[in-house]
Structure formats: structure tokens, C-alpha cells
Motif scaffolding. Sequence first.
Motif, PDB file in Angstrom:
ATOM      1  N   ARG A 110       0.824  -1.209   0.000  1.00  0.00           N
ATOM      2  CA  ARG A 110       0.000   0.000   0.000  1.00  0.00           C
ATOM      3  C   ARG A 110       0.859   1.261   0.000  1.00  0.00           C
ATOM      4  N   TYR A 111       0.309   2.339  -0.594  1.00  0.00           N
ATOM      5  CA  TYR A 111       1.021   3.622  -0.662  1.00  0.00           C
ATOM      6  C   TYR A 111       1.224   4.203   0.734  1.00  0.00           C
ATOM      7  N   ALA A 112       0.236   4.040   1.601  1.00  0.00           N
ATOM      8  CA  ALA A 112       0.322   4.616   2.950  1.00  0.00           C
ATOM      9  C   ALA A 112       1.477   4.020   3.747  1.00  0.00           C
ATOM     10  N   SER A 113       1.894   2.796   3.419  1.00  0.00           N
ATOM     11  CA  SER A 113       2.969   2.160   4.187  1.00  0.00           C
ATOM     12  C   SER A 113       4.296   2.896   4.008  1.00  0.00           C
ATOM     13  N   THR A 114       4.537   3.503   2.857  1.00  0.00           N
ATOM     14  CA  THR A 114       5.777   4.270   2.666  1.00  0.00           C
ATOM     15  C   THR A 114       5.783   5.524   3.539  1.00  0.00           C
ATOM     16  N   LEU A 115       4.620   6.184   3.642  1.00  0.00           N
ATOM     17  CA  LEU A 115       4.515   7.368   4.491  1.00  0.00           C
ATOM     18  C   LEU A 115       4.691   7.007   5.963  1.00  0.00           C
ATOM     19  N   ILE A 116       4.047   5.912   6.377  1.00  0.00           N
ATOM     20  CA  ILE A 116       4.074   5.506   7.780  1.00  0.00           C
ATOM     21  C   ILE A 116       5.456   4.976   8.161  1.00  0.00           C
ATOM     22  N   GLU A 117       6.157   4.331   7.215  1.00  0.00           N
ATOM     23  CA  GLU A 117       7.517   3.845   7.482  1.00  0.00           C
ATOM     24  C   GLU A 117       8.453   5.021   7.778  1.00  0.00           C
ATOM     25  N   LYS A 118       8.341   6.064   6.982  1.00  0.00           N
ATOM     26  CA  LYS A 118       9.167   7.261   7.196  1.00  0.00           C
ATOM     27  C   LYS A 118       8.821   7.918   8.534  1.00  0.00           C
ATOM     28  N   LEU A 119       7.532   7.938   8.864  1.00  0.00           N
ATOM     29  CA  LEU A 119       7.083   8.527  10.127  1.00  0.00           C
ATOM     30  C   LEU A 119       7.571   7.715  11.321  1.00  0.00           C
TER      31      LEU A 119
END
Length: 128
Positions: A59-68
Motif C-alpha cells: 500500500r502507498y500509505a505504508s511508505t509514508l508511515i515507514e518514514k514517520l
Amino acid sequence: MAKGHRSQIKRERNANKDTRPSAKLSYARVSVQKACFVLDAIRGKDVQTALGILAYNPRYASTLIEKLLKSAIANAENNNGMDVSKLYIEECYAGSAPTMKRIRPRAQGRAYRILKRLSHITIVLNER
């Protein structure tokens, strides 16, 4: 109305401040529902397991959440002096942000509204 001097009120408010390390991503270009699918998968897990889950989640959101999550780990290590191997995700949630409204032209001069939803994502860590 609160009683006491302004400085006393501020002192009391700051004494109750949460000291757990956290990171917040505001106005993320992903809907709350889509972000929650990823957040539900990592909630309560230790940090290394969560990073592994996020690395292989399509999922696209996983890249954002990984960085967070990496930012929250750095906050815990540098600001709070915590041991990274003992960290786990205590809280993670997504709340809705202002929605961008766009117009899509349709047949016979009509216009349909497109809602591009945003979210505020928060991750709070703690030590075991």
C-alpha cells in the motif's frame, strides 16, 4: 474560566505533558480509511517487526508511515535517550484533515465534485 495567574495555569498545563516519544505527519495525501489498514497491522508490535511489515506492505500509505516511524524512533533515541531494541508502538492513529474539493466536468454541462481526502497520522512509542 480557570483560576490563578496566567503563568501558574501554563505551568500546570505543561506539567501534565505527555513525555512519550512520538511523531506526527500532518496533511498526508491519503484517506483515513486507507491509512488505518496499515496502522492496524503494526499497532502494538515492536519497532523492528513493524519496520519489516511496512517494508513489504504494497500500500502507498505504508511508505509514508515507514518514514514517520523512523522519525519517531530517532526522536526516542535522541530526545528521550531510550534503547531502540526495547521500543514498541503503543499508539498509532489517523484523523481526518481538511478535504480538497475538485470539480470533474460531466455530460450536459454538469459538474461532479471530487473529494481528495487528507489525514493527520500520529505514532506514539514506548519502552517495554
